[in-house]
Design a protein around this motif. Structure first.
Motif, PDB file in Angstrom:
ATOM      1  N   ILE A 112     -10.074  -0.046   0.558  1.00 31.00           N
ATOM      2  CA  ILE A 112      -9.456  -1.346   0.867  1.00 31.00           C
ATOM      3  C   ILE A 112     -10.499  -2.203   1.586  1.00 31.00           C
ATOM      4  O   ILE A 112     -11.106  -1.762   2.569  1.00 31.00           O
ATOM      5  CB  ILE A 112      -8.237  -1.159   1.797  1.00 31.00           C
ATOM      6  N   THR A 133      -5.506   6.433   6.936  1.00 33.89           N
ATOM      7  CA  THR A 133      -6.582   5.528   6.532  1.00 33.89           C
ATOM      8  C   THR A 133      -7.802   5.766   7.403  1.00 33.89           C
ATOM      9  O   THR A 133      -7.682   5.879   8.627  1.00 33.89           O
ATOM     10  CB  THR A 133      -6.101   4.063   6.680  1.00 33.89           C
ATOM     11  N   LEU A 183      -8.249   5.224  -2.742  1.00 34.27           N
ATOM     12  CA  LEU A 183      -8.299   3.768  -2.646  1.00 34.27           C
ATOM     13  C   LEU A 183      -9.273   3.325  -1.560  1.00 34.27           C
ATOM     14  O   LEU A 183      -9.252   3.846  -0.441  1.00 34.27           O
ATOM     15  CB  LEU A 183      -6.893   3.248  -2.301  1.00 34.27           C
ATOM     16  N   LEU A 211       0.806  -1.218   0.000  1.00 33.08           N
ATOM     17  CA  LEU A 211       0.000   0.000   0.000  1.00 33.08           C
ATOM     18  C   LEU A 211       0.844   1.275   0.000  1.00 33.08           C
ATOM     19  O   LEU A 211       0.344   2.342  -0.365  1.00 33.08           O
ATOM     20  CB  LEU A 211      -0.973  -0.026   1.178  1.00 33.08           C
ATOM     21  N   PHE A 229      -6.766   6.698   2.626  1.00 31.71           N
ATOM     22  CA  PHE A 229      -7.504   5.530   2.127  1.00 31.71           C
ATOM     23  C   PHE A 229      -8.779   5.351   2.956  1.00 31.71           C
ATOM     24  O   PHE A 229      -8.888   5.852   4.074  1.00 31.71           O
ATOM     25  CB  PHE A 229      -6.690   4.240   2.293  1.00 31.71           C
ATOM     26  N   MET A 253       0.677   3.054  -3.099  1.00 31.06           N
ATOM     27  CA  MET A 253      -0.607   3.678  -3.455  1.00 31.06           C
ATOM     28  C   MET A 253      -0.784   5.028  -2.765  1.00 31.06           C
ATOM     29  O   MET A 253      -1.818   5.676  -2.927  1.00 31.06           O
ATOM     30  CB  MET A 253      -1.763   2.760  -3.045  1.00 31.06           C
ATOM     31  N   LYS A 254       0.211   5.411  -1.989  1.00 30.57           N
ATOM     32  CA  LYS A 254       0.094   6.677  -1.227  1.00 30.57           C
ATOM     33  C   LYS A 254      -0.246   7.825  -2.176  1.00 30.57           C
ATOM     34  O   LYS A 254       0.311   7.902  -3.272  1.00 30.57           O
ATOM     35  CB  LYS A 254       1.408   6.955  -0.504  1.00 30.57           C
ATOM     36  N   LEU A 256      -1.860   0.654   9.275  1.00 31.09           N
ATOM     37  CA  LEU A 256      -1.576   1.555   8.150  1.00 31.09           C
ATOM     38  C   LEU A 256      -1.350   2.987   8.646  1.00 31.09           C
ATOM     39  O   LEU A 256      -0.411   3.667   8.215  1.00 31.09           O
ATOM     40  CB  LEU A 256      -2.711   1.515   7.117  1.00 31.09           C
TER      41      LEU A 256
END
Ligand code: ASP
Length: 430
Positions: free
Chosen positions: A38, A142, A36, A28, A184, A31-32, A135
């Motif tokens: 999850i 997140t 997104l 992940l 996220f 993907m910063k 995370l």
């Protein structure tokens, strides 16, 4: 289409240890700064462990508290590998776990499936709490989302059907405003809620389906399922040698194969994606840079033979008690009862006096169904069978698959062969 949003789903195998969770964090990191959602399943084999607690509680055999303690111990051990003892994640976990304490304190509910969903869903809650905290700790902002605030189902426990209109409205109202490149959104797979606010589950392995529901409702640009295999393979590597990865697959092919037992994706996953042309990637969390399999509208020619094996099948031979023909009104009644019992019919055949169906033999459904029709029909059941579906078949492969087996039912339609097989009984010497 929300051009920027992607949906990732991580299953139990990708979250089964401290190292696995760290690996997910690593994936992940790339993907910063991107939008997104999850979706996580319960960690490792948690769902099986929780199922045992449900069973023990229903039987009142005294084993439930010890099983639950073991589950809690394991969960806290994993957490201690990821967080400092004083981390607030432990408070959130206790809040989630106490739900099971409450159920166990009560007498078993008359509806087993209801209790099942209240207990088993905690697996997904726990996992989402841990991954969310991890995370954030890793510098990946997140937001935690309770999937039950979004996914509304009917009142059928353990096999809830999604109420799409309400779910879409909830997604618009609750999730869309959360989508951002700054943080996220993380939520649970597999679980939903009834209109009376009781937790339901969508059926085993249902987290893929959850990810597809979110992808659909949020108009994602793609969805990715992270697996312990390089992508979709031509057969189950646990059952066959010489399997190879498919780079491209059409939705249609993926639906056919998963419906008949290809375990790589939950069968209900593809349709919502297909309806909005959202591509599905199946990638390896062990080799995240690998190309995986890309499933889309694209027509693919020249497939190799694809084999799906579905075990635990039952073949039911249904005939009228008075040996009259199995006529239209019988069929219509039988299909009504099949639908009421949510029996998945994988194959069927009709003769003048017998209607045969091959169905998934799980959770007592076959017994309940036969009981419901036995007043009117005679039912003979063969159990412990295997259903093999081969798409794009070649005779040689069929021969190999049939070797040392008895074929009870076989059907060929265009490129597909389906066979219901039984092991040859071993003859004992006198
Ligand atoms: N945890 C659930 C199961 O094991 C759902 C999922 O993993 O997709 O069936």
């Amino acid at each position: 289409m929300n051009q920027d949003l992607q949906v990732f789903k991580f299953g139990g195998a990708s979250l089964d240890s401290v190292e696995s969770i760290q690996n997910v964090g690593q994936i992940l990191q790339d993907m910063k700064g991107q939008a997104l959602v999850i979706v996580v399943s319960a960690m490792g084999k948690t769902t099986n462990e929780l199922e045992k607690i449900v069973q023990a509680h229903a039987e009142q055999n005294g084993e439930a508290p010890a099983l639950f303690d073991a589950f809690k111990r394991k969960t806290f051990e994993t957490c201690l590998g990821l967080f400092d003892e004083s981390h607030e994640v432990f408070v959130s976990l206790n809040d989630a776990l106490v739900e099971i304490d409450w159920v166990l304190e009560e007498e078993p509910h008359e509806n087993y499936d209801y209790t099942y969903d209240q207990i088993v869903s905690v697996g997904e809650m726990v996992s989402s709490i841990i991954v969310h905290a991890y995370l954030n700790q890793q510098g990946l902002p997140t937001q935690w989302l309770d999937a039950r605030d979004v996914i509304l189902t009917d009142n059928v426990y353990r096999a809830g059907w999604v109420q799409w209109k309400e779910t879409q409205e909830n997604a618009n109202r609750i999730v869309k405003p959360m989508i951002s490149t700054e943080a996220f959104v993380l939520t649970q797979g597999f679980i939903g809620t009834t209109s009376e606010n009781f937790t339901t589950t969508l059926g085993r392995e249902g987290s893929d389906y959850t990810a597809a529901i979110f992808s659909y409702c949020l108009d994602a640009k793609s969805m990715t399922i992270w697996k312990d295999v390089p992508g979709v393979l031509t057969g189950d590597p646990r059952l066959f040698d010489n399997v190879s990865k498919l780079d491209l697959l059409s939705y249609k092919e993926a639906i056919e194969m998963t419906y008949y037992g290809a375990k790589v994706i939950h069968p209900k996953t593809i349709k919502p994606l297909q309806n909005k042309h959202i591509p599905l990637l199946v990638k390896s969390f062990i080799d995240p840079q690998g190309s995986g399999t890309y499933i889309s509208d694209e027509v693919v020619d020249n497939y190799p033979p694809l084999v799906a094996v579905e075990k635990a099948q039952a073949l039911l031979h249904i005939s009228t008690r008075d040996f009259s023909f199995v006529a239209e009104h019988h069929m219509s009644h039988l299909f009504k009862v099949i639908a009421e019992h949510r029996l998945q019919v994988n194959m069927m055949q009709n003769t003048a006096i017998c209607f045969s169906i091959c169905v998934n033999d799980k959770d007592n459904k076959v017994a309940d169904f036969s009981q419901a029709i036995e007043g009117q029909f005679k039912v003979i059941i063969d159990r412990g069978l295997e259903l093999i579906t081969v798409r794009h078949y070649q005779e040689k492969i069929l021969e190999e698959l049939r070797a040392e087996k008895i074929v009870l039912l076989e059907e060929r339609i265009r490129q597909t062969v389906q066979m219901v097989l039984k092991d040859v009984p071993v003859m004992k010497r006198k």
